[in-house]
Design a protein around this motif. Sequence first.
Motif, PDB file in Angstrom:
ATOM      1  N   ASP A  35       9.179   0.534  13.006  1.00  0.00           N
ATOM      2  CA  ASP A  35       7.725   0.649  13.080  1.00  0.00           C
ATOM      3  C   ASP A  35       7.547   1.723  14.157  1.00  0.00           C
ATOM      4  OD1 ASP A  35       7.890  -0.517  15.622  1.00  0.00           O
ATOM      5  OD2 ASP A  35       7.130  -2.256  15.143  1.00  0.00           O
ATOM      6  N   GLY A  36       6.480   2.117  14.393  1.00  0.00           N
ATOM      7  CA  GLY A  36       6.141   3.178  15.690  1.00  0.00           C
ATOM      8  C   GLY A  36       6.984   3.190  16.734  1.00  0.00           C
ATOM      9  N   SER A  37       7.478   1.975  17.197  1.00  0.00           N
ATOM     10  CA  SER A  37       8.159   1.945  18.517  1.00  0.00           C
ATOM     11  C   SER A  37       9.758   2.025  18.364  1.00  0.00           C
ATOM     12  CB  SER A  37       7.827   0.526  19.190  1.00  0.00           C
ATOM     13  OG  SER A  37       8.205  -0.703  18.418  1.00  0.00           O
ATOM     14  N   GLY A  38      10.076   2.015  17.010  1.00  0.00           N
ATOM     15  CA  GLY A  38      11.548   1.879  16.798  1.00  0.00           C
ATOM     16  C   GLY A  38      12.140   1.123  15.536  1.00  0.00           C
ATOM     17  N   GLU A  39      13.405   1.091  15.549  1.00  0.00           N
ATOM     18  CA  GLU A  39      14.022   0.418  14.360  1.00  0.00           C
ATOM     19  C   GLU A  39      14.632  -1.063  14.671  1.00  0.00           C
ATOM     20  OE1 GLU A  39      16.799   2.907  12.379  1.00  0.00           O
ATOM     21  OE2 GLU A  39      15.312   4.546  11.946  1.00  0.00           O
ATOM     22  N   TYR A  40      14.185  -1.968  14.032  1.00  0.00           N
ATOM     23  CA  TYR A  40      14.668  -3.351  14.488  1.00  0.00           C
ATOM     24  C   TYR A  40      15.532  -3.883  13.455  1.00  0.00           C
ATOM     25  CZ  TYR A  40      11.816  -1.887  18.069  1.00  0.00           C
ATOM     26  OH  TYR A  40      10.997  -0.980  19.138  1.00  0.00           O
ATOM     27  N   PHE A  41      16.690  -3.945  13.260  1.00  0.00           N
ATOM     28  CA  PHE A  41      17.535  -4.288  12.183  1.00  0.00           C
ATOM     29  C   PHE A  41      18.771  -5.459  12.547  1.00  0.00           C
ATOM     30  CE2 PHE A  41      15.329  -0.785  10.180  1.00  0.00           C
ATOM     31  CZ  PHE A  41      14.856  -1.436   8.908  1.00  0.00           C
ATOM     32  N   ASP A  78      13.444   2.510  -4.348  1.00  0.00           N
ATOM     33  CA  ASP A  78      12.289   1.551  -4.985  1.00  0.00           C
ATOM     34  C   ASP A  78      11.189   1.890  -4.237  1.00  0.00           C
ATOM     35  OD1 ASP A  78      10.672   0.083  -6.676  1.00  0.00           O
ATOM     36  OD2 ASP A  78      11.197  -1.690  -5.360  1.00  0.00           O
ATOM     37  N   MET A  79      10.360   2.694  -4.620  1.00  0.00           N
ATOM     38  CA  MET A  79       8.849   2.621  -4.016  1.00  0.00           C
ATOM     39  C   MET A  79       7.985   2.140  -4.725  1.00  0.00           C
ATOM     40  SD  MET A  79       8.724   6.690  -2.443  1.00  0.00           S
ATOM     41  CE  MET A  79       9.379   7.847  -3.857  1.00  0.00           C
ATOM     42  N   GLY A  80       7.699   0.729  -4.055  1.00  0.00           N
ATOM     43  CA  GLY A  80       6.784  -0.049  -4.851  1.00  0.00           C
ATOM     44  C   GLY A  80       5.381  -0.022  -4.365  1.00  0.00           C
ATOM     45  N   GLY A  81       4.594  -1.011  -4.719  1.00  0.00           N
ATOM     46  CA  GLY A  81       3.283  -0.895  -4.145  1.00  0.00           C
ATOM     47  C   GLY A  81       2.854  -1.317  -2.761  1.00  0.00           C
ATOM     48  N   GLN A  82       3.487  -1.978  -2.212  1.00  0.00           N
ATOM     49  CA  GLN A  82       3.637  -2.325  -0.821  1.00  0.00           C
ATOM     50  C   GLN A  82       4.654  -2.377   0.013  1.00  0.00           C
ATOM     51  OE1 GLN A  82       0.806  -5.800  -0.527  1.00  0.00           O
ATOM     52  NE2 GLN A  82       2.510  -6.947   0.295  1.00  0.00           N
ATOM     53  N   ASP A  83       5.925  -2.009  -0.451  1.00  0.00           N
ATOM     54  CA  ASP A  83       7.047  -1.549   0.379  1.00  0.00           C
ATOM     55  C   ASP A  83       8.021  -0.604  -0.311  1.00  0.00           C
ATOM     56  OD1 ASP A  83       8.367  -2.806  -1.669  1.00  0.00           O
ATOM     57  OD2 ASP A  83       8.623  -4.799  -0.697  1.00  0.00           O
ATOM     58  N   SER A  85       0.414  11.349  10.443  1.00  0.00           N
ATOM     59  CA  SER A  85       0.576  10.088  10.358  1.00  0.00           C
ATOM     60  C   SER A  85       0.986   9.637   9.144  1.00  0.00           C
ATOM     61  CB  SER A  85      -0.351   9.421  10.951  1.00  0.00           C
ATOM     62  OG  SER A  85      -0.533   7.911  10.644  1.00  0.00           O
ATOM     63  N   THR A  86       1.710   8.835   8.609  1.00  0.00           N
ATOM     64  CA  THR A  86       1.678   8.005   7.048  1.00  0.00           C
ATOM     65  C   THR A  86       1.138   6.792   6.970  1.00  0.00           C
ATOM     66  OG1 THR A  86       4.059   7.636   7.580  1.00  0.00           O
ATOM     67  CG2 THR A  86       3.441   9.460   5.969  1.00  0.00           C
ATOM     68  N   CYS A  87       0.842   6.279   8.217  1.00  0.00           N
ATOM     69  CA  CYS A  87       0.024   4.834   8.113  1.00  0.00           C
ATOM     70  C   CYS A  87      -1.124   5.252   7.284  1.00  0.00           C
ATOM     71  CB  CYS A  87      -0.374   4.521   9.777  1.00  0.00           C
ATOM     72  SG  CYS A  87      -1.533   3.180   9.639  1.00  0.00           S
ATOM     73  N   LYS A  96       6.953  -3.717   6.347  1.00  0.00           N
ATOM     74  CA  LYS A  96       6.031  -4.472   7.330  1.00  0.00           C
ATOM     75  C   LYS A  96       4.776  -3.728   7.289  1.00  0.00           C
ATOM     76  CE  LYS A  96       5.700  -5.215  12.127  1.00  0.00           C
ATOM     77  NZ  LYS A  96       6.171  -6.237  13.027  1.00  0.00           N
ATOM     78  N   CYS A  97       4.891  -2.295   6.818  1.00  0.00           N
ATOM     79  CA  CYS A  97       3.919  -1.701   6.654  1.00  0.00           C
ATOM     80  C   CYS A  97       3.657  -0.743   5.378  1.00  0.00           C
ATOM     81  CB  CYS A  97       3.483  -0.489   7.734  1.00  0.00           C
ATOM     82  SG  CYS A  97       4.069   1.037   7.502  1.00  0.00           S
ATOM     83  N   ALA A  98       2.484  -0.571   4.813  1.00  0.00           N
ATOM     84  CA  ALA A  98       2.347   0.201   3.494  1.00  0.00           C
ATOM     85  C   ALA A  98       2.246   1.567   3.416  1.00  0.00           C
ATOM     86  CB  ALA A  98       0.986  -0.517   2.794  1.00  0.00           C
ATOM     87  N   ALA A  99       2.557   2.288   4.622  1.00  0.00           N
ATOM     88  CA  ALA A  99       2.851   3.688   4.489  1.00  0.00           C
ATOM     89  C   ALA A  99       3.989   4.117   3.574  1.00  0.00           C
ATOM     90  CB  ALA A  99       2.940   4.211   6.140  1.00  0.00           C
ATOM     91  N   GLY A 100       3.778   5.018   2.721  1.00  0.00           N
ATOM     92  CA  GLY A 100       4.900   5.540   2.144  1.00  0.00           C
ATOM     93  C   GLY A 100       4.790   4.697   0.517  1.00  0.00           C
ATOM     94  N   THR A 101       3.936   4.136   0.377  1.00  0.00           N
ATOM     95  CA  THR A 101       4.116   3.474  -0.902  1.00  0.00           C
ATOM     96  C   THR A 101       2.850   3.719  -1.940  1.00  0.00           C
ATOM     97  OG1 THR A 101       2.503   1.481   0.064  1.00  0.00           O
ATOM     98  CG2 THR A 101       4.989   1.324   0.732  1.00  0.00           C
ATOM     99  N   GLY A 102       2.693   3.006  -2.862  1.00  0.00           N
ATOM    100  CA  GLY A 102       2.028   3.154  -4.011  1.00  0.00           C
ATOM    101  C   GLY A 102       0.574   3.013  -3.371  1.00  0.00           C
ATOM    102  N   ARG A 103       0.437   1.735  -2.570  1.00  0.00           N
ATOM    103  CA  ARG A 103      -1.001   1.508  -2.140  1.00  0.00           C
ATOM    104  C   ARG A 103      -1.609   2.685  -1.414  1.00  0.00           C
ATOM    105  NH1 ARG A 103      -3.481  -2.876  -3.701  1.00  0.00           N
ATOM    106  NH2 ARG A 103      -2.119  -4.465  -3.297  1.00  0.00           N
TER     107      ARG A 103
END
Lengths: 290, 95
Positions: free
Chosen positions: B9-15, A126-131, A190-192, A151-158
Amino acid sequence: MAEIQEYWRWTEYSWHHPEMDWRQGKRIAAGIDVGSVSSQALVLVDGQIFAFSNLRTGSNSPDSANNAIKTALKDTGMEIKDLQYTVGTGYGRVNVPFANRAITEIACHARGANFMAGPKVRTVLDMGGQDCKAIHCDERGKVTNFLMNDKCAAGTGRGMEVMADLLSIPIKDIGDLSFQVDEEPQPVSSTCVVFAKSEALGLMRSGWSKNMVLAAYCSAMAHRVSLLLGRIGVEDQFFITGGIAKNPGIVKRLEQELGIQAVKSQHDSQIAGALGAGLFADTLLQKGAQ
Amino acid sequence: MIANYGYKDGSGEYFIGIDTDKCNGCGDCVPVCPAKVLEMVADQYDPLSDKIVAAVREEERKKIKYTCAPCKPASGRALLPCMLACAPGAIAHSW
């Protein structure tokens, strides 16, 4: 002064079944998916899709939910009070004023994908707007494993919307234009969203065409979600839901990277969340929920 | 089902992964966590069942790298209290 164009804006629409008579139906269930960017409302009559709408989420979740259901029910003669059971899902699921229950969007997307693309689907992206969520499910559409990155919007619709705005390209054209390049460029590093924006500007200054920048961004995004999918393991069949499923620039690159084709569906897969919510509402109705 | 709570995140995966098929709902993991990260809830990802399982609290999901850090010193790391407390072995950390 030239008119300001909103390049990120996508088409809002609604659909209802041309022949079905809902008054004959025994069970009327609805699913409302209030996402971070788009809201969908979907009505099922006896387990069949009767109507749905797909709108932009405003700043107010209850209003978005109301607008979505009103748009879906427009010209059908049905009203909110006719809905027997409603399930809310998505980012704003607790803010759906007329919902009987809220269910997490992960369970809903898996269930919706199972209905739309058949019981053979094992991996849902699921590639949503924000996650972005990678879901593994069984033949009944029950979640067996999932991973979410919100946690971050990279790789999303936004991120796509930001890119559309930056390059002044209507968002619906991005996918096709990203293939109109002489050779596939290196993905942006960077995808950020914020960094990619400055990187894109830098590339254009050094002479890259807009299409090249789009290609580089799409492939970076495809690579990023493929890593997410890699963690839960991709299994055929594979189905993509959410707005990004409409962007061939990402879908085709992702298919290439994974080596498998995504399943196509009859309806817009952006409604999968609302559909899953509606299916849960329908099941709960059958179980005698009030 | 394996529910993965956390982020990358940029520093790694935390699950933190919780296997809801193994989790027996005893709740032993909840009091042993010094940061109170875990809670017992109805399985959110299987809305049609009434099973109670352990889950990472919503407000901790985006910062577990930091919340879990005191239990994960760089050297001399002991076994994690949440994993030790879990008799069926349903809890796993990705880092």
